[in-house]
Write a protein that holds these residues in place. Structure first.
Motif, PDB file in Angstrom:
ATOM      1  N   LEU A  25     -15.601  82.176  40.596  1.00 10.79           N
ATOM      2  CA  LEU A  25     -16.508  81.801  41.691  1.00 10.79           C
ATOM      3  C   LEU A  25     -15.710  81.486  42.953  1.00 10.79           C
ATOM      4  O   LEU A  25     -16.067  81.932  44.054  1.00 10.79           O
ATOM      5  N   LEU A  28     -14.339  84.546  44.667  1.00 10.80           N
ATOM      6  CA  LEU A  28     -15.375  85.315  45.353  1.00 10.80           C
ATOM      7  C   LEU A  28     -15.944  84.567  46.559  1.00 10.80           C
ATOM      8  O   LEU A  28     -16.797  85.096  47.274  1.00 10.80           O
ATOM      9  N   ILE A  30     -17.823  81.965  46.390  1.00  9.12           N
ATOM     10  CA  ILE A  30     -19.169  81.501  46.051  1.00  9.12           C
ATOM     11  C   ILE A  30     -19.160  79.980  45.948  1.00  9.12           C
ATOM     12  O   ILE A  30     -18.407  79.412  45.159  1.00  9.12           O
ATOM     13  N   ARG A  31     -19.990  79.362  46.757  1.00  8.62           N
ATOM     14  CA  ARG A  31     -20.089  77.894  46.746  1.00  8.62           C
ATOM     15  C   ARG A  31     -21.066  77.444  45.666  1.00  8.62           C
ATOM     16  O   ARG A  31     -22.027  78.152  45.356  1.00  8.62           O
ATOM     17  N   TYR A  32     -20.809  76.274  45.121  1.00  5.22           N
ATOM     18  CA  TYR A  32     -21.674  75.742  44.068  1.00  5.22           C
ATOM     19  C   TYR A  32     -21.593  74.228  44.043  1.00  5.22           C
ATOM     20  O   TYR A  32     -20.595  73.627  44.432  1.00  5.22           O
ATOM     21  N   THR A 141     -32.326  79.513  44.696  1.00  6.16           N
ATOM     22  CA  THR A 141     -31.171  78.948  43.995  1.00  6.16           C
ATOM     23  C   THR A 141     -31.258  79.270  42.510  1.00  6.16           C
ATOM     24  O   THR A 141     -32.306  79.656  41.996  1.00  6.16           O
ATOM     25  N   LEU A 155     -26.216  77.297  42.274  1.00  2.00           N
ATOM     26  CA  LEU A 155     -25.646  78.337  43.126  1.00  2.00           C
ATOM     27  C   LEU A 155     -26.775  79.023  43.887  1.00  2.00           C
ATOM     28  O   LEU A 155     -27.945  78.902  43.521  1.00  2.00           O
ATOM     29  N   GLN A 156     -26.425  79.798  44.893  1.00  2.00           N
ATOM     30  CA  GLN A 156     -27.398  80.643  45.560  1.00  2.00           C
ATOM     31  C   GLN A 156     -27.664  81.840  44.648  1.00  2.00           C
ATOM     32  O   GLN A 156     -26.728  82.494  44.177  1.00  2.00           O
ATOM     33  N   ASP A 159     -25.912  85.043  45.446  1.00  2.00           N
ATOM     34  CA  ASP A 159     -24.498  85.104  45.066  1.00  2.00           C
ATOM     35  C   ASP A 159     -24.319  85.490  43.600  1.00  2.00           C
ATOM     36  O   ASP A 159     -23.393  86.221  43.242  1.00  2.00           O
ATOM     37  N   PRO A 163     -22.659  89.395  44.369  1.00  2.00           N
ATOM     38  CA  PRO A 163     -21.198  89.426  44.190  1.00  2.00           C
ATOM     39  C   PRO A 163     -20.703  89.052  42.784  1.00  2.00           C
ATOM     40  O   PRO A 163     -19.784  89.685  42.281  1.00  2.00           O
ATOM     41  N   PHE A 164     -21.305  88.051  42.150  1.00  2.00           N
ATOM     42  CA  PHE A 164     -20.825  87.659  40.820  1.00  2.00           C
ATOM     43  C   PHE A 164     -21.010  88.794  39.815  1.00  2.00           C
ATOM     44  O   PHE A 164     -20.063  89.180  39.121  1.00  2.00           O
TER      45      PHE A 164
END
Length: 178
Positions: A25, A28, A30-32, A141, A155-156, A159, A163-164
């Motif tokens: 994450l 990439l 990716i915020r969480y 979310t 997470l969004q 995302d 991307p994930f």
């Protein structure tokens, strides 16, 4: 229950499979948000987690066909119940049932109660088909575990399903469950 941004401070003390989730994450971008908690193995046990993160943790069911030649990870709202007769024609696969804990460990490196979309990082041979209920895809979310059921993340959804999944070389089939 405290809500944290990003990976845990005690990252090195976490299980390797949890660390791998945070690493991918982070790589990439990716915020969480994350909470740590006692082990939760059911949707009912996740209610406090849901409140802390302001989400509904999804139900993740690991399924297979009767011959055990096709495996599926079904992600659906926690409030829904699975009717296999409703799902089977959509994928198409008849005679769906719950896959064994041994198969879950072998294919996704998680134990029962810890099934998560994040475990697809361990399905390098793409033996597991991801199925996602349309209601989950409609949410902004997404809530899940990082391959252990002692932590949960928010997470969004874009995302996760963009991307994930691209990074772990998986796609999904959208399903409609009532």
């Amino acid at each position: 229950m405290n809500v944290y941004e990003g990976r845990p401070e005690d990252f090195e003390c976490r299980k390797e499979k949890e660390q791998k989730v945070y690493e991918i994450l982070d790589s990439l971008g990716i915020r969480y948000q994350r909470v740590d908690h006692e082990p939760v193995a059911t949707i009912e046990a996740c209610r406090e987690v849901d409140e802390a993160l302001g989400i509904e943790i999804c139900k993740n069911l690991f399924l297979c066909n009767r011959q055990k030649t096709k495996y599926y990870l079904l992600v659906m709202p926690g409030s829904k119940n699975l009717q296999t007769k409703e799902l089977s024609p959509q994928i198409p696969s008849s005679r769906l049932s719950f896959a064994s804990g041994e198969d879950m460990e072998r294919l996704l490196n998680v134990s029962p109660g810890s099934a998560t979309i994040m475990s697809l990082i361990y399905d390098c041979d793409n033996q597991v088909q991801l199925l996602v209920d349309e209601e989950v895809l409609a949410e902004e979310t997404f809530g899940c575990h990082p391959c252990v059921n002692t932590s949960s993340m928010k997470l969004q959804a874009a995302d996760v399903f963009g991307p994930f999944l691209k990074a772990v070389h998986h796609d999904y089939i959208k399903v409609k469950l009532s």
